[in-house]
Design an enzyme around this catalytic site. Structure first.
Site, PDB file in Angstrom:
ATOM      1  CB  CYS A  55      28.067 -37.357  11.168  1.00 48.71           C
ATOM      2  SG  CYS A  55      26.899 -36.079  10.658  1.00 48.71           S
ATOM      3  CB  CYS A  98      29.264 -34.275   9.583  1.00 49.42           C
ATOM      4  SG  CYS A  98      28.073 -34.154  10.923  1.00 49.42           S
ATOM      5  CG  ASP A  99      32.525 -36.237   8.249  1.00 51.68           C
ATOM      6  OD1 ASP A  99      32.756 -35.015   8.287  1.00 51.68           O
ATOM      7  OD2 ASP A  99      32.629 -36.979   9.243  1.00 51.68           O
TER       8      ASP A  99
END
Length: 215
Positions: A38, A41-42
């Site tokens: 992701c 997300c990261d």
């Protein structure tokens, strides 16, 4: 009354989907510790760092473009000699100064290095030549797998296992609805899943009302 209660119940399925795995050694060992699925997300954890992206479809190309906001360099590894993404995304990625591509290649093994960086051992599927690239992080974008195997053949699905619904989120079984990433749809984002849930709730309410009126 009991018969009416059975007929007026609805079921909303929302089992989601999971990122497809490569199955290469080391992938699960370093999930969340150098390997991510992701970018949203990261991606921020790799500001001014180098990353490797595995894949060449829409998600891989679009997520690579998103990662250019953070990473200093993005190397894509793709098994074919061309992208499968939409033309606009392809053109943007190929023209971007931060993005380079290793074509006709597949990862064979992932390794954590002593300095906490990662190593991707990959093979050119045409020449069979093996190589290694070191990087700060790895992102795998090779598609999603819906969590629908437990449904068997009762509910209609497409060839990839996604549940088929109409615009009201209804499946082929009356009173059963499917929402979110598990159903066949063009976009899989949180906002579309919320929309699906709202539509299924309204559709289910209408279904119950019709049943109670004998419809």
């Amino acid at each position: 009354d009991d018969e009416l209660e059975i007929h007026t119940k609805v079921l909303v399925l929302s089992m989601g989907a999971e990122p497809r795995r490569l199955g290469a050694p080391g992938e699960l060992d370093y999930k969340g510790q150098g390997i991510s699925y992701c970018a949203t997300c990261d991606g921020k954890f790799y500001e001014d760092r180098e990353v490797v992206v595995i894949g060449g479809g829409n998600s891989a190309v679009e997520e690579s473009l998103f990662l250019t906001k953070f990473a200093s360099k993005i190397t894509m590894i793709h098994q074919f000699d061309h992208f499968q993404a939409n033309k606009t995304a392809q053109e943007k990625a190929l023209a971007h100064e931060k993005i380079s591509v290793i074509w006709n290649s597949e990862p064979r093994r992932f390794e954590k290095l002593a300095d906490s960086r990662m190593a991707v051992h990959y093979e050119n599927i045409k020449t069979k030549e093996t190589s290694v690239i070191e990087t700060d992080g790895i992102f795998v974008f090779i598609g999603m797998a819906p969590n629908t195997s437990g449904l068997g053949d009762h509910i209609k699905k497409n060839d990839w296992g996604y549940v088929l619904t109409d615009e009201n989120m209804a499946t082929n079984i009356p009173g059963v609805y499917a929402v979110g990433d598990m159903r066949e749809k063009n976009y899989r984002q949180v906002v579309t899943a919320v929309n699906d849930g709202c539509i299924s709730a309204l559709s289910g309410e209408k279904y119950i009302a019709l049943k109670e009126r004998g419809g």
